[in-house]
Enzyme design. Structure first.
Site, PDB file in Angstrom:
ATOM      1  N   ILE A   1       0.827  -1.347   0.115  1.00 40.77           N
ATOM      2  CA  ILE A   1      -0.047   0.128   0.029  1.00 40.77           C
ATOM      3  C   ILE A   1       0.780   1.377  -0.086  1.00 40.77           C
ATOM      4  CG2 ILE A   1      -1.563   1.194   1.393  1.00 40.77           C
ATOM      5  CD1 ILE A   1      -3.171  -1.088   2.363  1.00 40.77           C
ATOM      6  N   ARG A   4      12.404   0.105   6.927  1.00 41.12           N
ATOM      7  CA  ARG A   4      13.414  -0.482   7.479  1.00 41.12           C
ATOM      8  C   ARG A   4      14.622  -0.853   6.469  1.00 41.12           C
ATOM      9  NH1 ARG A   4      12.634  -5.084   9.247  1.00 41.12           N
ATOM     10  NH2 ARG A   4      10.564  -5.450   8.585  1.00 41.12           N
ATOM     11  N   ASP A  27      13.570   2.824  11.182  1.00 37.17           N
ATOM     12  CA  ASP A  27      12.767   1.900  11.643  1.00 37.17           C
ATOM     13  C   ASP A  27      11.673   3.242  12.627  1.00 37.17           C
ATOM     14  OD1 ASP A  27      11.112   0.361  13.548  1.00 37.17           O
ATOM     15  OD2 ASP A  27      12.871  -1.084  13.774  1.00 37.17           O
ATOM     16  N   VAL A  28      10.402   3.095  12.347  1.00 34.68           N
ATOM     17  CA  VAL A  28       9.484   3.890  12.901  1.00 34.68           C
ATOM     18  C   VAL A  28       9.309   3.656  14.320  1.00 34.68           C
ATOM     19  CG1 VAL A  28       8.263   4.039  10.755  1.00 34.68           C
ATOM     20  CG2 VAL A  28       7.565   2.490  12.536  1.00 34.68           C
ATOM     21  N   TYR A  81      -3.397  -7.708  16.575  1.00 35.98           N
ATOM     22  CA  TYR A  81      -3.643  -7.068  15.623  1.00 35.98           C
ATOM     23  C   TYR A  81      -4.935  -6.046  15.553  1.00 35.98           C
ATOM     24  CZ  TYR A  81      -3.654  -5.449  10.622  1.00 35.98           C
ATOM     25  OH  TYR A  81      -3.783  -4.678   9.375  1.00 35.98           O
ATOM     26  N   LYS A 108      -4.848  -1.808  15.673  1.00 37.11           N
ATOM     27  CA  LYS A 108      -5.486  -1.026  14.754  1.00 37.11           C
ATOM     28  C   LYS A 108      -6.861  -0.296  15.379  1.00 37.11           C
ATOM     29  CE  LYS A 108      -2.997  -1.715  11.366  1.00 37.11           C
ATOM     30  NZ  LYS A 108      -2.151  -0.789  10.692  1.00 37.11           N
ATOM     31  N   THR A 125      -1.538  -7.466  -1.182  1.00 36.37           N
ATOM     32  CA  THR A 125      -0.073  -7.002  -0.904  1.00 36.37           C
ATOM     33  C   THR A 125       0.921  -8.191  -0.233  1.00 36.37           C
ATOM     34  OG1 THR A 125      -0.616  -6.585   1.540  1.00 36.37           O
ATOM     35  CG2 THR A 125      -0.941  -5.002  -0.296  1.00 36.37           C
TER      36      THR A 125
END
Length: 245
Positions: free
Chosen positions: A9, A29, A50-51, A142, A146, A177
């Protein structure tokens, strides 16, 4: 600036915004997919980082401003998905998903927001998921992460309302994806189904009976970051063929 901009995405969003004339900075990354996406879209600034590391993101923001000017748009597309039955979901998995999916969004937004507020203009789009709006079995960690992204989006939208900055989420259903391909591989390994059967199972959740295309998600982002979307903030735009209404 697009995090997770090397694949899936994020890469589709990079192409769409580049085609609209944006100067694009890609963050991720791994450098190789960032370079590949930059070449594919006709050029972009590339920043491996890296976030989950605030110091690295602070450095990247400074470098991106130096390369492309003020950051008017932040798209938080970096994310991680893990699946497991609830009783096999341990604290380590929960922490890992929160660190990437939630803390990563916080870190990047805090790094760019002061300049946006000073300029009186900014667009922040968080790529969440339909899992931020409903539950799915075997993905509790997960789903929790989210849902947190959606909640954060709403809270930050209220803090920035009237200041020229909008904050929205885009919530795709199962999208075609690499991340979904990994989910299909896990289904195959756990159930013995074929890849085609596993893919069909995921597609069945969508009333269109297919996976969402990354470009369809990118189109929603393109609308949200436009100057004429200034009255749209705190929203969760669902791209899922009617799965969530």
């Amino acid at each position: 600036m697009i995090t997770g901009g090397g694949t899936g995405i994020g890469a589709a969003i990079a192409k769409t915004l580049k085609d609209q004339g944006f100067k694009v900075s890609l963050v991720g990354r791994r450098r190789e997919p960032l370079d590949q996406t930059a070449e594919a879209i006709g050029g972009a600034a590339v920043f491996p980082a890296d976030v989950t590391e605030p110091e690295a993101i602070g450095r990247v923001v400074g470098e991106a401003v130096g390369a492309n000017g003020a950051i008017d748009v932040l798209v938080n597309s970096a994310g991680l998905a893990r699946t497991a039955p609830f009783m096999k979901t341990d604290a380590a998995m929960l922490r890992q998903l929160f660190q990437v999916n939630v803390e990563g969004v916080v870190t990047c937004a805090q790094a760019v927001l002061p300049a946006m507020l000073e300029a009186g203009f900014g667009r922040i789009v968080n790529i969440a998921s339909t899992a931020g709006l409903k539950g799915y079995a075997y993905t509790s960690a997960y789903v929790v992460s989210k849902h947190a992204v959606v909640g954060l989006t709403r809270a930050l939208a209220l803090e920035t309302a009237g200041k020229g900055v909008t904050v929205n989420a885009v919530c795709p259903g199962f999208t075609d994806t690499d991340l979904t391909a990994e989910s299909i591989d896990r289904i195959v390994s756990l159930t013995g189904r074929s890849a085609e059967e596993a893919r069909a199972t995921l597609s069945e959740t969508n009333p269109l009976k297919r996976l969402i295309r990354p470009e369809e998600v990118a189109d929603a982002v393109q609308w949200l970051v436009g100057r004429d979307a200034g009255a749209v903030t705190g929203q969760s735009i669902v791209v899922a063929g009617g799965e969530v209404m």
